[in-house]
Design a protein around this motif. Structure first.
Motif, PDB file in Angstrom:
ATOM      1  N   SER A  80      32.100   8.222  40.628  1.00 12.69           N
ATOM      2  CA  SER A  80      31.098   6.856  41.618  1.00 12.69           C
ATOM      3  C   SER A  80      29.952   7.589  41.882  1.00 12.69           C
ATOM      4  CB  SER A  80      31.230   5.416  41.750  1.00 12.69           C
ATOM      5  OG  SER A  80      31.320   6.624  43.361  1.00 12.69           O
ATOM      6  N   ALA A  81      29.772   9.018  42.534  1.00 11.25           N
ATOM      7  CA  ALA A  81      28.458   9.016  42.459  1.00 11.25           C
ATOM      8  C   ALA A  81      28.130   9.894  41.302  1.00 11.25           C
ATOM      9  CB  ALA A  81      29.116  10.303  43.584  1.00 11.25           C
ATOM     10  N   HIS A  82      28.504  10.304  40.450  1.00 10.60           N
ATOM     11  CA  HIS A  82      28.504  11.419  39.244  1.00 10.60           C
ATOM     12  C   HIS A  82      27.241  10.301  38.579  1.00 10.60           C
ATOM     13  CE1 HIS A  82      29.727  15.052  41.841  1.00 10.60           C
ATOM     14  NE2 HIS A  82      29.699  14.588  42.476  1.00 10.60           N
ATOM     15  N   GLN A  83      28.366   9.314  37.789  1.00 13.89           N
ATOM     16  CA  GLN A  83      28.049   8.739  36.874  1.00 13.89           C
ATOM     17  C   GLN A  83      27.060   8.507  36.865  1.00 13.89           C
ATOM     18  OE1 GLN A  83      26.804   4.949  37.039  1.00 13.89           O
ATOM     19  NE2 GLN A  83      27.405   4.415  35.535  1.00 13.89           N
ATOM     20  N   PRO A  84      25.412   8.295  38.083  1.00 14.03           N
ATOM     21  CA  PRO A  84      24.305   8.264  37.591  1.00 14.03           C
ATOM     22  C   PRO A  84      23.394   9.742  36.779  1.00 14.03           C
ATOM     23  CG  PRO A  84      24.418   7.473  39.866  1.00 14.03           C
ATOM     24  CD  PRO A  84      25.613   8.055  39.362  1.00 14.03           C
ATOM     25  N   TYR A  85      24.479  10.912  36.299  1.00 11.99           N
ATOM     26  CA  TYR A  85      23.795  12.128  36.009  1.00 11.99           C
ATOM     27  C   TYR A  85      24.265  11.882  34.868  1.00 11.99           C
ATOM     28  CZ  TYR A  85      24.246  14.655  40.899  1.00 11.99           C
ATOM     29  OH  TYR A  85      23.726  15.026  42.245  1.00 11.99           O
ATOM     30  N   GLY A  86      24.933  11.454  34.067  1.00  8.00           N
ATOM     31  CA  GLY A  86      24.884  10.976  32.589  1.00  8.00           C
ATOM     32  C   GLY A  86      23.790  10.699  31.787  1.00  8.00           C
ATOM     33  N   ARG A  87      22.823  10.594  31.939  1.00 12.84           N
ATOM     34  CA  ARG A  87      21.077  10.310  31.266  1.00 12.84           C
ATOM     35  C   ARG A  87      20.473  11.093  32.013  1.00 12.84           C
ATOM     36  NH1 ARG A  87      19.859   4.192  29.795  1.00 12.84           N
ATOM     37  NH2 ARG A  87      18.408   5.525  28.477  1.00 12.84           N
ATOM     38  N   TYR A  88      20.687  11.748  32.904  1.00 10.77           N
ATOM     39  CA  TYR A  88      20.202  12.876  34.010  1.00 10.77           C
ATOM     40  C   TYR A  88      19.245  14.219  32.913  1.00 10.77           C
ATOM     41  CZ  TYR A  88      20.207  11.744  38.529  1.00 10.77           C
ATOM     42  OH  TYR A  88      19.860  11.316  40.057  1.00 10.77           O
ATOM     43  N   PRO A  89      19.901  15.139  31.962  1.00 11.24           N
ATOM     44  CA  PRO A  89      19.112  15.537  30.781  1.00 11.24           C
ATOM     45  C   PRO A  89      18.427  15.160  30.211  1.00 11.24           C
ATOM     46  CG  PRO A  89      21.931  16.029  31.052  1.00 11.24           C
ATOM     47  CD  PRO A  89      21.224  14.978  32.098  1.00 11.24           C
ATOM     48  N   GLU A  90      18.514  13.762  28.954  1.00 11.41           N
ATOM     49  CA  GLU A  90      17.162  13.857  28.873  1.00 11.41           C
ATOM     50  C   GLU A  90      16.001  14.332  29.521  1.00 11.41           C
ATOM     51  OE1 GLU A  90      17.304  14.087  25.555  1.00 11.41           O
ATOM     52  OE2 GLU A  90      19.626  14.694  25.742  1.00 11.41           O
TER      53      GLU A  90
END
Length: 603
Positions: A80-90
């Motif tokens: 759950s903590a890392h799910q928000p990272y999915g869109r970080y790189p773009e």
């Protein structure tokens, strides 16, 4: 600011004992900076491969028009903590272009959830996943295409692993980019009550699942103050976050603004700018001590008694449990966050949070204010809180007073005068005792031992009524070399039940407990571990064990001479455990970080 004399003494000792290893590390970073300080040493073929898929950023990377930032991400969507990272790189690539920089995802690293594997076979991979993450970080950065490192990780082993790996590329600047906690769910006391009722057979599995689902319910970091949230606090106290970034919720405008600032700042502190701040200079002896003090002042996770020495070693700094014990003796406990208190990290942040704690520690001379950080203004910048004003980031001083004195207090009126992480030692070895969550009248336990080789055997004995008395539960063969040192958090509910029934209960183990270790007195991380000659292998049922946080005692009141060591259970197979045999074989002690990688790498 005048440093507290104990802080000054421990700092001087760590600097002195680290002199040779620290200089070796800095010399290596200087050589790496000279050899790999920019991409000009790469051949045209190397470069062409490196930017082949960079699309609109290809011209800038090819001509070295600006800094190229490497993103190392621990994204997956089952944490759950890392799910928000999915869109970080773009988003981060767009933020980089705003300041004339570029960004590429250098690589991904594994990220396991200890909450999922707790009490299961997969937990035996947990500690060594930290080393796998460090190795993955090194692989990602080995392309040498980068002028800075953006590190995307939050949870238990992920942050230590990312930092250990990144420190070997410490000639580059680095910034950790957090994601923030999920909203508060079921009140912690209700969750704990259901867990104990289930342990007693008074609640059903459906009741338990409903309770747990209301606690862990959405994207974001789990809100109790365990290892993941302790990680975030330590990255701030080391100066590796944008100030105030730790506990801002995901998917909010302020969170996005802080991520944008992290990218802009990373682009500004590279080698070719006027404000070069390489990671090797940010993470020094003082930064490590600041992280340790923050851990103690907030009652953070005992897992960092293992992770902090490991992270320090990667920077050439030698930290041991004696250092932590002496710091703990003078660092007051300023926070009570679940499981040490009723409120979670969202309540902690609302009451003043890390900014308040940092200000209090600075004013009391209990952390070093003169350290280099990624932020302008040194550690004083971390005594401020970020807000948005007309879409612009601004920082305000930490509140003068706590917003909730049941959770957060000043140095002048702490919850305890010490940090609550004690070294206990004696004829059973050395261990960690976290006193901050344990009632003071339970700091001394003397009772007959009941010895187990697995936590499943403890659970079976509890259900059979065999532990319904004063008892010191010994769980051995749980160290790094035996089975990878899994957390034994599954033991907390039954031992808590025994304690609530009025018994004098303690746990002694060479295994780990998490930041959710709870209210039962426990000597954990016992070193040397039972496998390979540790005294725990000689203890028998009925031996009286004395554990005392007041005197620092961990001893068995029996003559162990002439006894034959117990035989360790066979190594487990399945769930990939056999792949980690080399980590177990070469692992060193818990006090040094329990790492085969660091030991074999000469660190």
């Amino acid at each position: 600011m005048t440093l507290h004399p104990t802080l000054a003494r421990v700092t001087d000792r760590i600097i002195e004992k680290s002199k040779a290893s620290r200089q070796h590390y800095l010399d290596l970073m200087a050589r790496e900076g000279d050899r790999h300080g920019d991409r000009e040493f790469l051949s045209c073929s190397n470069l062409a491969h490196g930017f082949a898929a960079a699309l609109e950023d290809k011209p800038a990377i090819a001509t070295m028009r600006g800094p190229n930032l490497g993103i190392v991400t621990a994204y997956n969507d089952m944490l759950s903590a890392h799910q928000p990272y999915g869109r970080y790189p773009e988003a981060m690539k767009l933020y980089a272009r705003e300041v004339g920089a570029t960004a590429q995802v250098a690589g991904g690293v594994p990220a396991m959830c200890d909450g999922v594997t707790q009490g299961q076979d997969g937990m035996e991979l947990s500690l060594f996943s930290r080393d796998a993450i460090a190795l993955g970080t090194a692989v990602a950065l080995s392309h040498a295409m980068f002028d800075g490192m953006a590190l995307l990780g939050i949870c238990d082993k992920i942050v230590p692993g990312l930092l250990i790996g990144a420190l070997r590329f410490g000639h580059l600047p680095a910034v950790f980019v957090p994601g923030g906690p999920m909203p508060s769910g079921l009140p912690n006391k209700e969750k704990q009550k259901v867990r104990q009722l289930y342990a007693e057979g008074k609640a059903t599995r459906a009741d338990l699942l409903e309770s747990e689902s209301k606690s862990y319910h959405s994207p974001g970091t789990c809100t109790f103050y365990g290892t993941a949230n302790s990680n975030q606090m330590m990255m701030e106290l080391m100066g590796l976050h944008v100030p105030g970034a730790s506990f801002i919720p995901p998917n909010t405008p302020l969170r996005s603004a802080l991520t944008r600032e992290a990218v802009h700042r990373l682009a500004a502190i590279g080698r070719k700018g006027s404000d070069h701040r390489p990671l090797c200079k940010v993470v020094d002896e003082k930064a490590i001590i600041n992280a340790a003090v923050g851990l103690l002042a907030t009652g953070g996770s005992t897992n960092h008694a293992i992770h902090l020495p490991a992270m320090a070693r990667a920077a050439g700094v030698l930290l041991d449990w004696q250092d932590l014990d002496e710091l703990s003796s003078v660092v007051p406990l300023l926070a009570r966050v679940y499981p040490n208190g009723a409120g979670d990290v969202n309540h902690f942040h609302a009451a003043g949070g890390i900014a308040y704690v940092t200000r209090e520690l600075l004013d009391a001379g209990l952390i070093h204010g003169d350290t280099l950080t990624i932020a302008e203004g040194g550690m004083a910048a971390y005594a401020t809180e970020p807000t948005l004003a007309e879409d612009r980031l601004v920082w305000h001083p930490a509140p003068a007073e706590s917003g909730d004195d049941t959770m957060l207090r000043p140095v002048a009126a702490p919850f305890q005068p010490d940090g609550g992480m004690r070294l206990v030692q004696g004829n059973l070895g050395r261990a960690t005792f976290k006193t901050s969550a344990v009632d003071r009248e339970r700091w001394t336990i003397e009772a007959p031992a009941r010895v187990f080789d697995t936590q499943e055997a403890v659970t079976a004995a509890f259900k059979a009524g065999e532990l319904d008395r004063d008892v010191v539960v010994v769980v051995r063969f749980q160290g790094p070399r035996a089975n990878g040192m899994p957390e034994l958090h599954k033991l907390t509910p039954p031992l808590g039940v025994l304690q609530d029934r009025g018994h004098r209960v303690a746990l002694v183990t060479d295994g780990r407990m998490s930041g959710a270790s709870g209210k039962v007195p426990a000597a954990i991380h016992v070193t040397p571990e039972a496998l390979g000659g540790g005294p725990l292998a000689l203890v028998r049922d009925g031996d009286v064990i004395r554990l005392c946080a007041h005197t620092g005692a961990l001893e068995v009141l029996a003559d162990l001479s002439g006894r034959t060591p117990a035989v360790a259970p066979p190594a487990g197979e399945g769930m990939g455990r056999e792949l980690f045999a080399m980590f177990r074989l070469h692992a060193d002690s818990a006090e040094r970080g329990g790492s085969a990688m660091l030991a074999q790498g000469g660190m």
